[in-house]
Design a protein around this motif. Structure first.
Motif, PDB file in Angstrom:
ATOM      1  N   ASP A  45      33.102 -81.354 -35.543  1.00 16.22           N
ATOM      2  CA  ASP A  45      32.021 -80.734 -36.633  1.00 16.22           C
ATOM      3  C   ASP A  45      31.771 -79.194 -36.569  1.00 16.22           C
ATOM      4  OD1 ASP A  45      31.783 -82.564 -37.266  1.00 16.22           O
ATOM      5  OD2 ASP A  45      29.632 -83.325 -36.411  1.00 16.22           O
ATOM      6  N   ARG A  46      32.414 -78.094 -35.389  1.00 16.11           N
ATOM      7  CA  ARG A  46      32.465 -77.078 -35.343  1.00 16.11           C
ATOM      8  C   ARG A  46      33.892 -76.693 -35.813  1.00 16.11           C
ATOM      9  NH1 ARG A  46      33.106 -74.590 -30.566  1.00 16.11           N
ATOM     10  NH2 ARG A  46      33.608 -76.317 -29.426  1.00 16.11           N
ATOM     11  N   LEU A  47      35.390 -77.747 -35.375  1.00 16.26           N
ATOM     12  CA  LEU A  47      35.689 -77.092 -35.931  1.00 16.26           C
ATOM     13  C   LEU A  47      35.757 -76.292 -37.442  1.00 16.26           C
ATOM     14  CD1 LEU A  47      39.547 -76.265 -35.638  1.00 16.26           C
ATOM     15  CD2 LEU A  47      39.481 -79.014 -35.800  1.00 16.26           C
ATOM     16  N   VAL A  48      35.639 -77.666 -37.766  1.00 16.31           N
ATOM     17  CA  VAL A  48      35.548 -78.345 -39.685  1.00 16.31           C
ATOM     18  C   VAL A  48      34.320 -76.762 -40.031  1.00 16.31           C
ATOM     19  CG1 VAL A  48      34.680 -79.283 -41.482  1.00 16.31           C
ATOM     20  CG2 VAL A  48      35.733 -80.634 -40.105  1.00 16.31           C
ATOM     21  N   ASP A  49      33.674 -76.726 -39.446  1.00 17.47           N
ATOM     22  CA  ASP A  49      32.714 -75.341 -39.695  1.00 17.47           C
ATOM     23  C   ASP A  49      33.319 -74.459 -40.127  1.00 17.47           C
ATOM     24  OD1 ASP A  49      29.882 -76.340 -41.086  1.00 17.47           O
ATOM     25  OD2 ASP A  49      29.113 -76.336 -38.212  1.00 17.47           O
ATOM     26  N   CYS A  50      34.494 -73.730 -39.162  1.00 16.04           N
ATOM     27  CA  CYS A  50      34.834 -72.935 -38.939  1.00 16.04           C
ATOM     28  C   CYS A  50      35.865 -72.535 -40.095  1.00 16.04           C
ATOM     29  CB  CYS A  50      35.867 -72.020 -37.587  1.00 16.04           C
ATOM     30  SG  CYS A  50      34.639 -72.750 -36.357  1.00 16.04           S
ATOM     31  N   PHE A  51      36.038 -73.222 -40.847  1.00 15.46           N
ATOM     32  CA  PHE A  51      36.746 -73.390 -41.978  1.00 15.46           C
ATOM     33  C   PHE A  51      36.234 -72.842 -43.089  1.00 15.46           C
ATOM     34  CE2 PHE A  51      40.059 -74.896 -39.440  1.00 15.46           C
ATOM     35  CZ  PHE A  51      41.318 -75.359 -40.138  1.00 15.46           C
ATOM     36  N   ARG A  52      35.001 -73.042 -43.336  1.00 16.49           N
ATOM     37  CA  ARG A  52      33.971 -72.628 -44.880  1.00 16.49           C
ATOM     38  C   ARG A  52      34.549 -71.353 -45.493  1.00 16.49           C
ATOM     39  NH1 ARG A  52      31.928 -77.042 -45.049  1.00 16.49           N
ATOM     40  NH2 ARG A  52      31.278 -78.354 -43.221  1.00 16.49           N
ATOM     41  N   GLN A  53      34.760 -70.257 -44.106  1.00 16.36           N
ATOM     42  CA  GLN A  53      34.836 -68.663 -44.550  1.00 16.36           C
ATOM     43  C   GLN A  53      35.405 -69.142 -45.603  1.00 16.36           C
ATOM     44  OE1 GLN A  53      36.993 -66.098 -41.462  1.00 16.36           O
ATOM     45  NE2 GLN A  53      36.387 -67.935 -40.221  1.00 16.36           N
ATOM     46  N   TRP A  54      36.947 -69.545 -45.269  1.00 20.58           N
ATOM     47  CA  TRP A  54      37.894 -69.596 -46.232  1.00 20.58           C
ATOM     48  C   TRP A  54      37.607 -70.516 -47.597  1.00 20.58           C
ATOM     49  CZ3 TRP A  54      39.451 -70.280 -41.348  1.00 20.58           C
ATOM     50  CH2 TRP A  54      40.064 -69.342 -40.534  1.00 20.58           C
ATOM     51  N   GLN A  55      36.319 -70.337 -47.518  1.00 17.65           N
ATOM     52  CA  GLN A  55      36.822 -72.145 -48.899  1.00 17.65           C
ATOM     53  C   GLN A  55      36.510 -70.906 -49.967  1.00 17.65           C
ATOM     54  OE1 GLN A  55      32.773 -73.755 -48.101  1.00 17.65           O
ATOM     55  NE2 GLN A  55      33.184 -75.221 -49.412  1.00 17.65           N
ATOM     56  N   PRO A  56      37.007 -71.404 -51.183  1.00 20.12           N
ATOM     57  CA  PRO A  56      37.078 -70.280 -52.522  1.00 20.12           C
ATOM     58  C   PRO A  56      35.672 -70.122 -52.621  1.00 20.12           C
ATOM     59  CG  PRO A  56      38.613 -72.377 -53.114  1.00 20.12           C
ATOM     60  CD  PRO A  56      38.151 -72.745 -51.596  1.00 20.12           C
ATOM     61  N   ARG A  57      34.794 -69.052 -53.155  1.00 20.59           N
ATOM     62  CA  ARG A  57      33.641 -69.137 -53.553  1.00 20.59           C
ATOM     63  C   ARG A  57      33.933 -68.977 -55.077  1.00 20.59           C
ATOM     64  NH1 ARG A  57      32.732 -67.101 -49.383  1.00 20.59           N
ATOM     65  NH2 ARG A  57      33.353 -65.747 -47.715  1.00 20.59           N
ATOM     66  N   ALA A  58      32.112 -69.918 -55.313  1.00 18.42           N
ATOM     67  CA  ALA A  58      32.271 -70.156 -56.783  1.00 18.42           C
ATOM     68  C   ALA A  58      32.170 -69.358 -57.080  1.00 18.42           C
ATOM     69  CB  ALA A  58      30.465 -70.822 -57.318  1.00 18.42           C
ATOM     70  N   GLN A  59      32.998 -68.920 -58.852  1.00 14.60           N
ATOM     71  CA  GLN A  59      32.752 -67.511 -59.711  1.00 14.60           C
ATOM     72  C   GLN A  59      31.301 -67.888 -59.788  1.00 14.60           C
ATOM     73  OE1 GLN A  59      35.387 -66.744 -62.695  1.00 14.60           O
ATOM     74  NE2 GLN A  59      36.568 -66.590 -60.466  1.00 14.60           N
TER      75      GLN A  59
END
Ligand SMILES: Cc1ncc(COP(=O)(O)O)c(C=O)c1O
Length: 366
Positions: free
Chosen positions: A347-361
């Protein structure tokens, strides 16, 4: 630090503590007890009869076990067909070339499953020097996370009287291997992947009937000699005693936790947790789950992020991921869920990836 590379793995405290046992001389009975227990427990992982099978230990990494297996088990007048669809299949061919083991190769794309029809045709056409006696294949091709179709290959081999030499380095202990299949002659593997031991102990599980026909092409890794000496409670060289302590403890833990099927289920749950977590952020696996191992999955890099950036950022948060090999290093990263890891870690690992999530326009202001 949590290790998401395909071995060595994070140890449990139980295995780590086992390293602190007494110093042993490898020419004393206490060491031979340890060696025999490791060999017996390795066979017990798959309920194998010690009269029909031998677990042969060596102080080495997984490559040495593969090397020992292919150098010994292909006769001078035999020929092995090597199935290649990744780095580790290619490595088997390099080993055969170095030892002048008669071999031919079926080279497939790293992105594809082995082509069973093409392999059947090659086996039927025979080797240039005669008949194929063996087929060598990697079970879990760690390059891409693909689980090669062992049952399909076994069927081809069984009806043709061809024996399989399996690189099970990254699958043994988790993925299913049918030792009841008469075409399977040997599996090479290591202590520090799905078994959760430490680096330094590798082994070949080999049919005793195959050992009687073994050839001696190497000195240190001579499989038949190692087997014969270990059967007599001996060892030719100084073994990594502490790695054997850890292997025995890891095998006890493996049995206590429910054996191979339980380990498979645990890895499958963690691998799927990561896959679905990353998919929800638009990060896709290279291969669909149906053809992937539960041990390791390869993922496409998030858009606009290169591997060193991803690696360093995750490492700063306590996770070591693994690069793709060869050309794949530019587009992929790999995550293995072996070792002492749990759902909260993932869970912690997956959370770490959120910083690279494409931002909504953002909506235009106006
Ligand atoms: C399928 C396979 N074979 C062989 C090896 C080589 O093992 P080692 O690095 O322990 O020599 C690896 C390592 O990851 C592997 O995944």
């Amino acid at each position: 630090m949590l290790l998401l590379n395909p071995g060595p793995v994070n140890l449990t405290e139980r295995v780590r503590r086992s390293l602190l046992q007494d110093d042993l001389c490898h020419r004393e009975s206490e060491f031979y007890d340890l060696q025999s227990e490791a060999r017996e427990r390795l066979l017990a992982t798959h309920d194998l009869d010690p009269k029909a099978w031998a677990a042969v230990l060596m102080t080495a990494s997984g490559t040495a076990a593969v090397e020992s297996m292919v150098a010994a088990l292909v006769p001078e007048r035999g020929c092995v067909l090597i199935v290649e669809n990744g780095v580790y299949g290619e490595r088997i061919a390099q080993i055969c070339a170095r030892y002048r083991v008669p071999h031919e190769r079926v080279i497939g794309s790293w992105m594809e499953a082995p082509d069973l029809d093409a392999i059947a045709a090659r086996l039927d056409a025979g080797a240039a020097a005669g008949r194929f006696t063996h087929l060598a294949v990697v079970h879990h091709e760690t390059t891409t996370g693909r689980l090669n179709d062992l049952a399909g290959l076994s069927q081809l081999c069984r009806v043709r009287g061809v024996q399989i030499l399996l690189d099970g380095v990254s699958s043994f202990g988790a993925e299913s291997i049918d030792f009841g299949d008469s075409s399977l002659d040997a599996v090479a593997a290591t202590a520090n992947k799905c078994l959760h031991g430490v680096p330094g102990a590798a082994f070949v599980i080999v049919r005793r009937s195959a050992l009687t026909r073994a050839v001696s092409r190497t000195f240190y890794l001579d499989l038949a000699r190692l087997a014969a000496l270990q059967d007599q409670r001996g060892t030719p060289f100084t073994p990594a005693v502490h790695a054997y302590y850890a292997l025995v403890e890891a095998l006890k833990e493996f049995a206590d936790e429910g054996g191979r099927a339980a380990r498979y289920a645990r890895y499958a749950a963690l691998a799927e947790q990561v896959r679905t977590g990353l998919a929800s952020q638009g990060i896709e696996t290279l291969l669909p789950p149906a053809v992937s191992s539960v041990v390791l999955r390869a993922y496409r890099l998030p858009r606009g992020v290169d591997y060193p950036t991803l690696h360093d950022s995750l490492k700063a948060k306590g996770f070591v991921i693994y690069a793709g090999q060869g050309d794949l290093s530019k587009t992929l990263f790999r995550i293995s869920t072996m070792g002492n890891l749990n759902a909260a870690d993932m869970d912690r690992l997956v959370d770490c990836f959120r910083q690279w999530q494409p931002r909504a326009q953002s909506a235009p202001s106006g």
